[in-house]
Design a protein around this motif. Sequence first.
Motif, PDB file in Angstrom:
ATOM      1  N   SER A  88       0.827  -1.208   0.000  1.00  0.00           N
ATOM      2  CA  SER A  88       0.000   0.000   0.000  1.00  0.00           C
ATOM      3  C   SER A  88       0.859   1.255   0.000  1.00  0.00           C
ATOM      4  CB  SER A  88      -0.933  -0.004   1.224  1.00  0.00           C
ATOM      5  OG  SER A  88      -1.868  -1.059   1.148  1.00  0.00           O
ATOM      6  N   VAL A  89       1.880   1.294   0.853  1.00  0.00           N
ATOM      7  CA  VAL A  89       2.749   2.471   0.928  1.00  0.00           C
ATOM      8  C   VAL A  89       3.435   2.725  -0.409  1.00  0.00           C
ATOM      9  CG1 VAL A  89       4.867   3.378   1.946  1.00  0.00           C
ATOM     10  CG2 VAL A  89       3.125   2.394   3.417  1.00  0.00           C
ATOM     11  N   THR A  90       3.968   1.679  -1.021  1.00  0.00           N
ATOM     12  CA  THR A  90       4.672   1.829  -2.298  1.00  0.00           C
ATOM     13  C   THR A  90       3.746   2.367  -3.379  1.00  0.00           C
ATOM     14  OG1 THR A  90       6.098  -0.034  -1.712  1.00  0.00           O
ATOM     15  CG2 THR A  90       6.061   0.630  -4.025  1.00  0.00           C
ATOM     16  N   SER A  91       2.569   1.770  -3.511  1.00  0.00           N
ATOM     17  CA  SER A  91       1.636   2.194  -4.558  1.00  0.00           C
ATOM     18  C   SER A  91       1.072   3.589  -4.278  1.00  0.00           C
ATOM     19  CB  SER A  91       0.495   1.183  -4.681  1.00  0.00           C
ATOM     20  OG  SER A  91      -0.184   1.038  -3.449  1.00  0.00           O
ATOM     21  N   LEU A  96       0.702   9.414  -5.442  1.00  0.00           N
ATOM     22  CA  LEU A  96       0.865  10.814  -5.032  1.00  0.00           C
ATOM     23  C   LEU A  96       1.788  11.569  -5.988  1.00  0.00           C
ATOM     24  CD1 LEU A  96       1.182  10.761  -1.129  1.00  0.00           C
ATOM     25  CD2 LEU A  96      -0.534  11.959  -2.474  1.00  0.00           C
ATOM     26  N   ILE A  97       2.892  10.941  -6.362  1.00  0.00           N
ATOM     27  CA  ILE A  97       3.835  11.581  -7.279  1.00  0.00           C
ATOM     28  C   ILE A  97       3.176  11.852  -8.630  1.00  0.00           C
ATOM     29  CG2 ILE A  97       5.989  11.216  -8.572  1.00  0.00           C
ATOM     30  CD1 ILE A  97       7.015   9.630  -6.145  1.00  0.00           C
ATOM     31  N   VAL A  98       2.377  10.885  -9.107  1.00  0.00           N
ATOM     32  CA  VAL A  98       1.690  11.053 -10.394  1.00  0.00           C
ATOM     33  C   VAL A  98       0.714  12.227 -10.328  1.00  0.00           C
ATOM     34  CG1 VAL A  98       0.043   9.994 -11.989  1.00  0.00           C
ATOM     35  CG2 VAL A  98       1.945   8.650 -11.095  1.00  0.00           C
ATOM     36  N   ALA A 100       0.715  14.750  -8.273  1.00  0.00           N
ATOM     37  CA  ALA A 100       1.395  16.021  -8.014  1.00  0.00           C
ATOM     38  C   ALA A 100       2.198  16.499  -9.219  1.00  0.00           C
ATOM     39  CB  ALA A 100       2.312  15.884  -6.802  1.00  0.00           C
ATOM     40  N   ALA A 101       2.710  15.571 -10.028  1.00  0.00           N
ATOM     41  CA  ALA A 101       3.609  15.944 -11.127  1.00  0.00           C
ATOM     42  C   ALA A 101       2.878  16.542 -12.323  1.00  0.00           C
ATOM     43  CB  ALA A 101       4.403  14.713 -11.579  1.00  0.00           C
ATOM     44  N   PHE A 102       1.640  16.137 -12.556  1.00  0.00           N
ATOM     45  CA  PHE A 102       0.901  16.595 -13.737  1.00  0.00           C
ATOM     46  C   PHE A 102      -0.150  17.618 -13.319  1.00  0.00           C
ATOM     47  CE2 PHE A 102       2.354  12.295 -14.719  1.00  0.00           C
ATOM     48  CZ  PHE A 102       2.970  12.496 -15.956  1.00  0.00           C
ATOM     49  N   ARG A 103      -0.060  18.812 -13.874  1.00  0.00           N
ATOM     50  CA  ARG A 103      -0.993  19.897 -13.537  1.00  0.00           C
ATOM     51  C   ARG A 103      -2.427  19.553 -13.952  1.00  0.00           C
ATOM     52  NH1 ARG A 103       1.106  24.672 -12.020  1.00  0.00           N
ATOM     53  NH2 ARG A 103      -0.824  25.722 -12.675  1.00  0.00           N
ATOM     54  N   LYS A 104      -2.556  18.672 -14.941  1.00  0.00           N
ATOM     55  CA  LYS A 104      -3.889  18.298 -15.414  1.00  0.00           C
ATOM     56  C   LYS A 104      -4.704  17.636 -14.307  1.00  0.00           C
ATOM     57  CE  LYS A 104      -6.170  15.628 -19.062  1.00  0.00           C
ATOM     58  NZ  LYS A 104      -5.981  14.762 -20.252  1.00  0.00           N
ATOM     59  N   ILE A 112      -8.625  15.620  -2.784  1.00  0.00           N
ATOM     60  CA  ILE A 112      -9.202  14.785  -1.732  1.00  0.00           C
ATOM     61  C   ILE A 112      -8.602  13.386  -1.787  1.00  0.00           C
ATOM     62  CG2 ILE A 112     -11.347  13.727  -0.919  1.00  0.00           C
ATOM     63  CD1 ILE A 112     -12.797  16.253  -1.834  1.00  0.00           C
ATOM     64  N   HIS A 113      -8.444  12.846  -3.002  1.00  0.00           N
ATOM     65  CA  HIS A 113      -7.788  11.543  -3.141  1.00  0.00           C
ATOM     66  C   HIS A 113      -6.383  11.571  -2.540  1.00  0.00           C
ATOM     67  CE1 HIS A 113     -11.085  10.023  -5.270  1.00  0.00           C
ATOM     68  NE2 HIS A 113     -10.683  10.157  -6.518  1.00  0.00           N
ATOM     69  N   MET A 114      -5.649  12.644  -2.783  1.00  0.00           N
ATOM     70  CA  MET A 114      -4.264  12.740  -2.296  1.00  0.00           C
ATOM     71  C   MET A 114      -4.222  12.769  -0.771  1.00  0.00           C
ATOM     72  SD  MET A 114      -2.806  15.413  -5.166  1.00  0.00           S
ATOM     73  CE  MET A 114      -1.132  15.555  -4.531  1.00  0.00           C
TER      74      MET A 114
END
Length: 392
Positions: A88-91, A96-98, A100-104, A112-114
Motif C-alpha cells: 500500500s505504501v509503495t503504490s 501521489l507523485i503522479v 502532483a507531477a501533472f498539472r492536469k 481529496i484523493h491525495m
Amino acid sequence: GCARDWDGLTCWPRATFGEVVKIPCPRFFEEFTSFLQRNCTQEEYWSEPFPPYTIACGFDEGSSKGPEDQKSYYSAFWRVYTAGYAASVTSLITALIVFAAFRKFHCTRNYIHMHLFVSFILRAVAVFTKDAVLFADETMDHCLMSTVACKAAVAFFQFSILANFFWLLIEGIYLQTLLLLTFVSNKKFVWWFIFTGWGAPTAVMFAWVLTRIHQQNTGCWDDDENGVVLWIIKGPILLTVLINFIIFINVIRILVHKLKSQEGGGSHSSHFVRLAKSTLLLIPLFGVHYIVFAFFPESTGLEARLYIELGLGSFQGFVVALLYCFSNAEVQTELKKQLCKWQHQEYLTFSHKHGALSRETSPVNYVTQLSLLDRISPKRRTSVLQDGVTTV
C-alpha cells in the motif's frame, strides 16, 4: 508480596501475600470465560493461571492449539498485514507523485484523493512504528515498559486510524455532494474538507491523550481501556463508519435510478454490470467492509475480524491507489503521452549527438577545416601582402 509478572501473554499487577488477582483475557483471544485468576502464594510466587488459558480464553481443546500455537498463528497474520501495508505504501507514494507531477490532475477530486492517500500512508507507517517499538523484542517486559516513546507510538497509531476513517468519510461526503448538487464551489469545499479531515482527528486525539494522562496513565497506553477512554476513540470511528455506510447505500440508490432512467443504454444485464462495477469501486473508497464488525464486541468472530480488518484492511490503500490512479483512463493516457515525449526527446538528443559526431569525423570536414586553417595562416597572409607590394 508478588512483583509484577509478564507471562508472555498478560501483565499481572503487584499483589500482596494471599491476594487473588482477577483480570480479563487478553484482547486478542475470543473470550468464553471473562476472567483469569492467579494467587500470590505463601512463598511469594505466583500460582499458575486458573482457569488455564486454554479454557478461559476460548481455545479448542480438541485441536491442541495452545498459547504458543496461537502466538504463531498471529505472527503469520503479522507477515500478511506487513506485506499488505508495504504494498500500500509503495503504490500510494507512486500515485501521489503522479497526481502532483501533472498539472492536469490538480483538481478538488484529486486533492481529496491525495489527502486520503496520505492518511493511508500514515496508517501504514504508524503500524510499522508501533510494531518496532512495542513488539521488536520478544523478551521485553510489558509490565514495566512505560516510556514516552512507546506512548507516542501508540498515540500516533490512534491518530492515523482516526485520520484515515475521517478521510474515508470525506470521500463519501464529496461524492454525495457531486451527485446532489449541479454546481459545487471547489475552493470553498476543499478547505472545509481539509480542516475536517485533519482537524477533527487532532481534536479527538488531544482529548484522548489528556484523558489517558489523568485517568489511565498505565503501560504504553495499549492495554484494555475503561469506558470513557475507549469511547473517545471508538465513538468517532463508529460514527464515520455508520455515516459512510448510509452514504454508500444512498449513492447506490442514485446510481440505480440513473441507470434505469437511461432507457436507450442497453439491456438490463449491461445495467447490472455497470452497477456492480460502481459498487465494487465504492467499497474500498468508503471502507464499507468495516461495517461488518463495527458494532460488535472485539471478541466476536475474532478470526473473521482478523481476515477482514487486518488482511483486507492492510491492502485497502493498494486497492484505492490501483482503482483511482493507475486504472484511471486519464492517468494512463497522460502517462503514455509523457512516455512518448521522453522517448522523442531521447531520440532527438541521440540524433543531434550522432549528427555532430558524424560531421566531426567526416573526411570532407577535415578538408574544409584544413582550407580554413590555410586561409587564416600567418604565412599565407604575409605572402599575399608581399605579392600585393610587388604588383604595385
